[in-house]
Structures are given as structure tokens and as C-alpha cells.
Enzyme design. Structure first.
Site, PDB file in Angstrom:
ATOM      1  N   ARG A  25      13.123 -67.988 -42.362  1.00  0.00           N
ATOM      2  CA  ARG A  25      14.164 -68.795 -42.988  1.00  0.00           C
ATOM      3  C   ARG A  25      13.579 -69.582 -44.163  1.00  0.00           C
ATOM      4  O   ARG A  25      12.609 -70.307 -43.994  1.00  0.00           O
ATOM      5  CB  ARG A  25      14.777 -69.768 -41.982  1.00  0.00           C
ATOM      6  CG  ARG A  25      15.478 -69.092 -40.815  1.00  0.00           C
ATOM      7  CD  ARG A  25      15.910 -70.137 -39.792  1.00  0.00           C
ATOM      8  NE  ARG A  25      16.551 -69.518 -38.636  1.00  0.00           N
ATOM      9  CZ  ARG A  25      16.914 -70.194 -37.547  1.00  0.00           C
ATOM     10  NH1 ARG A  25      16.698 -71.497 -37.493  1.00  0.00           N
ATOM     11  NH2 ARG A  25      17.483 -69.566 -36.532  1.00  0.00           N
ATOM     12  N   ASP A  59      14.063 -72.478 -47.200  1.00  0.00           N
ATOM     13  CA  ASP A  59      14.817 -73.708 -47.419  1.00  0.00           C
ATOM     14  C   ASP A  59      15.642 -73.632 -48.696  1.00  0.00           C
ATOM     15  O   ASP A  59      15.470 -72.724 -49.519  1.00  0.00           O
ATOM     16  CB  ASP A  59      13.859 -74.897 -47.517  1.00  0.00           C
ATOM     17  CG  ASP A  59      13.181 -75.214 -46.191  1.00  0.00           C
ATOM     18  OD1 ASP A  59      13.794 -74.999 -45.140  1.00  0.00           O
ATOM     19  OD2 ASP A  59      12.028 -75.694 -46.221  1.00  0.00           O
ATOM     20  N   TYR A  79       3.412 -65.892 -49.278  1.00  0.00           N
ATOM     21  CA  TYR A  79       4.142 -66.765 -50.194  1.00  0.00           C
ATOM     22  C   TYR A  79       3.375 -66.917 -51.501  1.00  0.00           C
ATOM     23  O   TYR A  79       2.145 -66.805 -51.535  1.00  0.00           O
ATOM     24  CB  TYR A  79       4.346 -68.160 -49.587  1.00  0.00           C
ATOM     25  CG  TYR A  79       5.381 -68.207 -48.494  1.00  0.00           C
ATOM     26  CD1 TYR A  79       6.708 -68.497 -48.777  1.00  0.00           C
ATOM     27  CD2 TYR A  79       5.034 -67.952 -47.163  1.00  0.00           C
ATOM     28  CE1 TYR A  79       7.673 -68.539 -47.766  1.00  0.00           C
ATOM     29  CE2 TYR A  79       5.981 -67.990 -46.154  1.00  0.00           C
ATOM     30  CZ  TYR A  79       7.299 -68.288 -46.467  1.00  0.00           C
ATOM     31  OH  TYR A  79       8.235 -68.317 -45.469  1.00  0.00           O
ATOM     32  N   ARG A  90       4.348 -75.649 -48.759  1.00  0.00           N
ATOM     33  CA  ARG A  90       4.654 -76.698 -49.733  1.00  0.00           C
ATOM     34  C   ARG A  90       3.794 -77.941 -49.517  1.00  0.00           C
ATOM     35  O   ARG A  90       3.409 -78.613 -50.485  1.00  0.00           O
ATOM     36  CB  ARG A  90       6.145 -77.044 -49.675  1.00  0.00           C
ATOM     37  CG  ARG A  90       7.047 -75.938 -50.227  1.00  0.00           C
ATOM     38  CD  ARG A  90       8.508 -76.179 -49.898  1.00  0.00           C
ATOM     39  NE  ARG A  90       8.990 -77.434 -50.445  1.00  0.00           N
ATOM     40  CZ  ARG A  90      10.170 -77.979 -50.111  1.00  0.00           C
ATOM     41  NH1 ARG A  90      10.964 -77.350 -49.229  1.00  0.00           N
ATOM     42  NH2 ARG A  90      10.556 -79.111 -50.641  1.00  0.00           N
TER      43      ARG A  90
END
Length: 262
Positions: A57, A59, A120, A207
């Protein structure tokens, strides 16, 4: 309980621009990738409901170069990889969500639980001038950053650790232990690109690592302080959460890869 005789499962690889979306998961308000994809799949299925499960998932504001999900269509539909890819992409218009690949999979295959790794990419635009073409797709940092020092600090996070210092307070994972297989920082002209890969990540882990590495790049932290933050096992010991718009889900791995057979 799934009626196996009533469904056919398809894996899809998806590219999307997260700007203006509330993230992957369907919400009570706002556009989500899940809602757009399932609605497109339902139209392809003649109005029948089609559920989805995703590999990870994302954001609100986070983008995807190669997200993966599986869709359960009614068994009676005559579908081909071409028809699924093109049909879904057609019904996803005008939104910036596109299905790039589609493949039939066994019912025991699961986009989330069959994944062996997730990757990522994070983009930092490191220059004085604000972004024009890349607005909403990079973190703009005006002050100079030392990518080599950031890479040195990133190497200290590799391996299996308790990443409590880098997980969101709302993270629902049962354990903070994760094995970080790859974390690298490099400069490409005005951009600093950070790449990460692991079997799975904690909520906001990437992040939060990026926000911490930025402190090293700006000279506010030494690389050694990143180790201290990791060992503290306390979110307040690490750096801030980097903005969502610079983050991209760049790939999900499977063995075997269902798309390699197409």
C-alpha cells in the site's frame, strides 16, 4: 472463503502518478488507486464486482513505476493478457494510472504474500531553482547535499535490525525487525537518487531513512549518528519524514515472475 470455481486470478503491473490521489487503499472520500483499478476491472467484467490485493500500500502522493496487484475476475470471462492490460488501461482513463502488464496466475498466488522483495526509489532535486517539470515528483532541497556522505551513512543501515527509529507511530507491523538488502545514494546531475530494497518495509521506513540521510548530506549529522539513531529504537532519535512526492515504488519481485512468461 473463496469459491475457486467461480473466479480466475490475474496479476497486473501498474504505473501511476500519486499526485492528487489518497494512496493505494480505498477511502471513504478521495480517489484511490485501488478504487480506480477495481472500478475499471468491474467495467471489464460487465459490472460484476472485482476485488484486488496489492503487493504494498502506497501513501497519498507516492508514485509507482511497477506496483503489482492481483484481481479476481469471474471465471466465465474469456480474458487474455492483451485484453486485461488494454481493457483496464482504457477504463482507467483519464486518470494517470496505467496497467503495463497482465498475466494469469494460480489462485494460491498472492500479490502481497508471494512477493520476495520490494524496491523503492526516492528523488531529491538538489538545486536553488524550484522544479518546473518535476514539481510534485521530487523533494526540492535548495542547500547543497553531499551524496557520498549520505551513501556512507546509508551503508550503516544495511542488514537485519530493529528499525523502530524509522517506523511511523501508526505502523501496524507486529515486529520492527526488517532486513534491508540494499540502500544506496548517488548523484545524477542536480538530482540525488536513493534506492532501497528489502523483502518488506515498515510504514514510512523509506521516507524516514531518507529524511535522516538528508541531515547527513547537509552536514547537520555525521554518518555515525545514524547508527546511534538506529540503536536508540526510538522514532524521536531519527530524522524527519521525507515528503511523499519524492517516493516511487520501483519494483516488486516474485519467483517465478508471473510476467516473464508473457
Amino acid at each position: 472463503m473463496t469459491d475457486e470455481a467461480a473466479i480466475q486470478r490475474w496479476a497486473v503491473r501498474i504505473e501511476y502518478d500519486g499526485a492528487g490521489l489518497v494512496g493505494w487503499q480505498r477511502q471513504s472520500s478521495g480517489l484511490s488507486v485501488q478504487a480506480l483499478l477495481e472500478d475499471a476491472a468491474s467495467r471489464l467484467a460487465g459490472g460484476a464486482p472485482v476485488g484486488s490485493i496489492t503487493a504494498g500500500r502506497t501513501d497519498a502522493g507516492v508514485h509507482a513505476l511497477a506496483q503489482v496487484a492481483h484481481l479476481d475476475f469471474p471465471a466465465g470471462l474469456k480474458l487474455t493478457p492483451h485484453a486485461v492490460r488494454e481493457g483496464l488501461s482504457f477504463h482507467l482513463k483519464p486518470h494517470a494510472v496505467v496497467v503495463t502488464e497482465a498475466a494469469p496466475v494460480a489462485l494460491e498466488w498472492n500479490a502481497r504474500f508471494s512477493a520476495t522483495w520490494r524496491a523503492y526509489r526516492y528523488r531529491i532535486l538538489n538545486r536553488r531553482a524550484r522544479p518546473a517539470l518535476a514539481a510534485g515528483h521530487v523533494w526540492h532541497v535548495k542547500s547543497p547535499l553531499d551524496a557520498e556522505r549520505m551513501h556512507e551513512a546509508a551503508s550503516l543501515l544495511l542488514g537485519r535490525h530493529d528499525f523502530t527509529s524509522f517506523r511511523a507511530a501508526a505502523c501496524q507491523a507486529k515486529s520492527p525487525l526488517r532486513t534491508l538488502d540494499h540502500l544506496a545514494v548517488r548523484r545524477e546531475g542536480d538530482e540525488i537518487v536513493i534506492t532501497a530494497q528489502a523483502r518488506s518495509f515498515l510504514h514510512h521506513q523509506v521516507r524516514n531513512m531518507v529524511g535522516t540521510l538528508k541531515l547527513v548530506g547537509s552536514g547537520q549529522w555525521t554518518p555515525e549518528r545514524v547508527t546511534q539513531a538506529l540503536e536508540a529504537r526510538d522514532r524521536s532519535a531519527a530524522g524527519p519524514t521525507a515528503p511523499a512526492e519524492g517516493l516511487y515504488l520501483s519494483g516488486v519481485g516474485y519467483d517465478p515472475d508471473p510476467f516473464s512468461r508473457q
